[in-house]
Design an enzyme around this catalytic site. Structure first.
Site, PDB file in Angstrom:
ATOM      1  N   LEU A  80      -1.777  -6.427   6.354  1.00 24.89           N
ATOM      2  CA  LEU A  80      -2.628  -7.086   5.293  1.00 24.89           C
ATOM      3  C   LEU A  80      -2.709  -8.342   5.476  1.00 24.89           C
ATOM      4  CD1 LEU A  80      -0.888  -5.068   2.322  1.00 24.89           C
ATOM      5  CD2 LEU A  80      -3.310  -4.588   3.046  1.00 24.89           C
ATOM      6  N   GLY A  81      -1.742  -9.018   6.024  1.00 22.25           N
ATOM      7  CA  GLY A  81      -1.506 -10.409   6.448  1.00 22.25           C
ATOM      8  C   GLY A  81      -0.424 -11.146   6.696  1.00 22.25           C
ATOM      9  N   GLY A  88       3.998 -17.099   4.983  1.00 20.70           N
ATOM     10  CA  GLY A  88       4.951 -17.771   5.552  1.00 20.70           C
ATOM     11  C   GLY A  88       6.298 -17.309   5.903  1.00 20.70           C
ATOM     12  N   GLY A 113       6.612 -13.782   6.649  1.00 19.97           N
ATOM     13  CA  GLY A 113       6.855 -12.735   7.580  1.00 19.97           C
ATOM     14  C   GLY A 113       5.431 -11.773   7.300  1.00 19.97           C
ATOM     15  N   LYS A 170       6.856  -6.211   3.207  1.00 17.62           N
ATOM     16  CA  LYS A 170       6.856  -7.473   3.739  1.00 17.62           C
ATOM     17  C   LYS A 170       8.076  -7.645   4.815  1.00 17.62           C
ATOM     18  CE  LYS A 170       5.973 -11.358   1.653  1.00 17.62           C
ATOM     19  NZ  LYS A 170       5.085 -12.659   1.849  1.00 17.62           N
ATOM     20  N   ASP A 181       5.038 -23.055  -3.098  1.00 19.85           N
ATOM     21  CA  ASP A 181       3.631 -22.730  -2.421  1.00 19.85           C
ATOM     22  C   ASP A 181       2.728 -21.939  -2.873  1.00 19.85           C
ATOM     23  OD1 ASP A 181       2.462 -23.108  -0.064  1.00 19.85           O
ATOM     24  OD2 ASP A 181       3.479 -21.232   1.124  1.00 19.85           O
TER      25      ASP A 181
END
Ligand SMILES: *[C@@H]1O[C@H](CO)[C@@H](O)[C@H](O)[C@H]1NC(C)=O
Ligand SMILES: *[C@@H]1O[C@H](CO)[C@@H](O)[C@H](O)[C@H]1NC(C)=O
Ligand SMILES: *[C@@H]1O[C@H](CO)[C@@H](O)[C@H](O)[C@H]1NC(C)=O
Length: 641
Positions: A329-330, A333, A335, A351, A447
């Site tokens: 999916l992406g 920062g 992982g 994740k 973040d």
């Protein structure tokens, strides 16, 4: 002689304060609004039932013998009952009895809730007394549509707004009132559990207000239900006239309790002196007899909804087809993130934690427990983890619509209308306010950026990746902005001095708001004729009084009012001010976003603009003309994403 008169006066006052006026409406109001049973059974059922029974008996005693409308008890089972305070003792007990027999149908469930118009009952194995707003909060509209929606709606909205402001400030957290205007009368009440704080009540009612608004203008009545608060309006009276609360003294000010205190002191000094002091003492007496608020909950035992914490590595491997590239999916920062489908069909996001300190590895379980106990509709739920296999994995709920970034300047650009954008801004503010102020540990995200805000099926925002910075090695938690903080979103004092407060998130939030409004990346330079960053650009437009020019041209001008957009931009600018203490807190942002007034008399003062040397490539340096530190700082380890 004179003292005798005083005593009589005091006795009369005491009597009138302590003796509740009897309502003329006699009805237990057992119209069912909601019932929920935990999906987990209590352990040791016979013992559990014994304790549950004892709790129910105790609560009933408090309602009927002590004439209370709110009671808690803990017999190893935590339980709470709340009657609307306009109910008579008899009606309250009748409503409670109905709730008990209904809640018993949850059988061995270790937690349950029943909400009627007239009362609310909840029990859990764990302490829930400090819960404010929980998933499942919703509006329940009546079935009568309004015959004159255009007249009713504004009156109802004003009434509910007043209630949500006043109720947290009223001892006992209850208010019933009516409002008459433009030929219509609207009745309304608001109530919070007496175990939460004033600000908890505020937060809960802010959510309730937002929910109940969904019943307007169409319906003539509506309710908002949540874990710790309740709101209701109707064009017909549902409480006796003599149960009305005068809420006007509780409406002034911008929502801070300091102002309230000043007002009280002012009134005492300026006015009716002794009488008020007597009343204040009585108030104090009643307050001090409030059920002792339970200690802040042990984070290991949160709510009944807490699911299994531990996933097997094998299951997650199968779910993600061995972490197949096509399921990716992406890359965050912390992982890579993969989509997975569990055997039971549930879709999840997994994740894979990339780097983690050895200290954090030891703390992993504690941290994960902490994060998985964060429940808020605008924060991504951490469902569990796997730390037995080769890798540390976190399992999250899956968000079908992906990240906000796609919708602002990615492949879905221009798809969000103004109302959706506003709701995303509002929800994000609410999620952050929860992390900073309502959760029992203040969590600073560090973040916040549009790629960290995910969207659910209904385009409600959910903030991702909170709490994870705590797992990073100590020396990486600041300055290495690759992980904590992203170029263009990072507050100058954090980027430069590593000075971390929750105002760092407020700053980043302000930048995200400007992105949402403008459809522009915060760190893109505007191409000709001016090269400047979004924040600088927004500020200049604001100074010139033309901030509306910032608005994304893909937005239909008929959808938004210039005034509203201007207000939101102003709020965003206030969030990005320097020094940090000028920035509002996130709960103040929530209130400002909801208020019709523009940002009061507060005008933002020019922020420190972090801007890059225009002649250099993006990742080489960053400079700031900070008013706080008069030197110009240059940074070389900003690596962007
Ligand atoms: C608890 O109360 C219910 C209803 O009164 C009763 O049926 C049940 O036997 C009781 N359980 C225990 C363990 O006392
Ligand atoms: C929970 O307990 C009830 C009886 O009290 C039982 O009927 C039910 O099957 C149990 N559910 C689970 C999931 O164990
Ligand atoms: C809506 O109407 C149905 C049937 O007329 C009634 O049973 C129900 O109680 C009503 N619901 C509310 C919230 O008034």
């Amino acid at each position: 002689m004179a003292s005798y008169v005083w005593w009589r006066l005091i006795v009369v006052i005491i009597a009138s304060v302590l003796i509740q006026k009897r309502p003329v409406f006699s009805e237990p109001q057992t119209n069912l609004l909601g019932k929920g049973c935990s999906q987990y059974n209590a352990t040791n059922l016979p013992d559990f039932f014994r304790r549950l029974n004892a709790s129910f008996v105790d609560l009933r005693n408090q309602l009927s013998n002590q004439d209370k409308r709110f009671a808690t008890t803990q017999q190893a089972v935590y339980a709470m009952v709340e009657c609307r305070k306009y109910m008579s003792r008899a009606d309250c007990v009748t409503c409670y009895d109905a709730a008990v027999s209904l809640i018993r149908t949850c059988a061995g469930a270790n937690g349950a809730r029943v909400t009627y118009d007239g009362c609310f009952l909840r029990y859990e194995s764990n302490n829930f007394y400090q819960d404010t707003t929980l998933p499942g909060n919703a509006e329940i509209c009546g079935n009568r549509t309004s015959s004159q929606p255009n007249a009713l709606s504004p009156v109802a909205i004003q009434l509910l707004n007043d209630l949500s402001i006043a109720t947290p400030r009223i001892s006992g957290f209850f208010a019933a009132t009516k409002r008459e205007a433009s030929g219509v009368t609207v009745y309304g009440i608001a109530q919070c559990a007496e175990t939460i704080t004033e600000s908890g009540c505020q937060d809960c009612l802010t959510v309730a207000y937002k929910n109940i608004e969904g019943c307007l203008p169409k319906y003539a009545e509506g309710r908002a239900v949540d874990a710790a608060c309740f709101m209701r309006f109707s064009d017909r009276s549902f409480f006796a006239d003599n149960m009305k609360t005068d809420i006007t003294p509780f409406l002034g000010g911008g929502g801070s309790s300091n102002k309230k205190k000043t007002a009280i002191i002012g009134a005492v000094v300026g006015g009716v002196g002794l009488l008020l002091i007597v009343l204040a003492m009585l108030l104090w007496y009643r307050l001090s007899r409030k059920p002792k608020t339970a200690e802040r909950g042990n984070i290991l035992g949160a709510t009944e909804l807490r699911g299994p914490m531990s996933f097997s590595f094998k299951d997650l491997k199968i779910a993600t087809k061995d972490f197949n590239e096509s399921n990716k999916l992406g890359e965050g920062g912390f992982g890579d993130v993969y989509k997975g489908t569990l055997k039971n069909g549930n879709v999840i996001a997994v994740k894979k934690l990339a780097m983690i300190s050895s200290r954090a590895k030891a703390d992993f379980e504690t941290e994960v427990r902490l994060i998985s106990n964060v429940h808020h509709r605008n924060l991504i739920r951490l469902l569990g983890c796997s730390n037995k296999g080769a890798e540390l994995l976190l399992v999250y709920e899956y968000m079908a619509n992906g990240s906000l970034e796609r919708y602002i300047y990615g492949d879905k650009r221009g798809m969000l209308n103004w109302k959706q954008r506003f709701n995303i801004i509002f929800g994000t503010a609410r999620g952050l306010a929860y992390l900073h102020e309502q959760f029992h540990v203040c969590i600073i995200h560090r973040d916040i950026k549009s790629s960290n805000i995910l969207l659910d099926d209904e385009f409600q925002p959910k903030i991702a990746d909170f709490g994870l910075v705590r797992l990073l090695p100590e020396d990486q938690s600041h300055l290495s902005t690759k992980f904590a903080g992203t170029l263009g979103y990072t507050a100058p004092e954090y980027a430069i001095h590593g000075h971390l407060t929750e105002k760092v998130d407020v700053y980043s939030f302000g930048v995200v708001v400007l992105e949402i409004i403008s459809g522009r990346r915060s760190n893109d330079m505007q191409v000709e004729p001016v090269t400047e960053y979004l924040l600088e650009h927004a500020w200049k437009l604001h100074e010139a009084g033309t901030s509306v020019k910032l608005v994304d041209e893909t937005l239909d001008p008929n959808e938004y009012s210039e005034q509203e957009v201007k207000k939101v931009i102003e709020i965003a600018l206030m969030c990005t001010q320097s020094p940090a203490n000028l920035r509002p807190s996130m709960s103040e942002v929530v209130v400002m976003l909801l208020s019709d007034r523009s940002t009061d008399s507060r005008t933002p003062s020019r922020p420190t603009i972090i801007s890059m040397d225009k002649s250099k490539p993006i990742d080489s340096s960053i400079t700031t003309g900070s008013s706080a530190s008069n030197a110009t700082n240059t940074f070389s380890d900003f690596t962007g994403r």
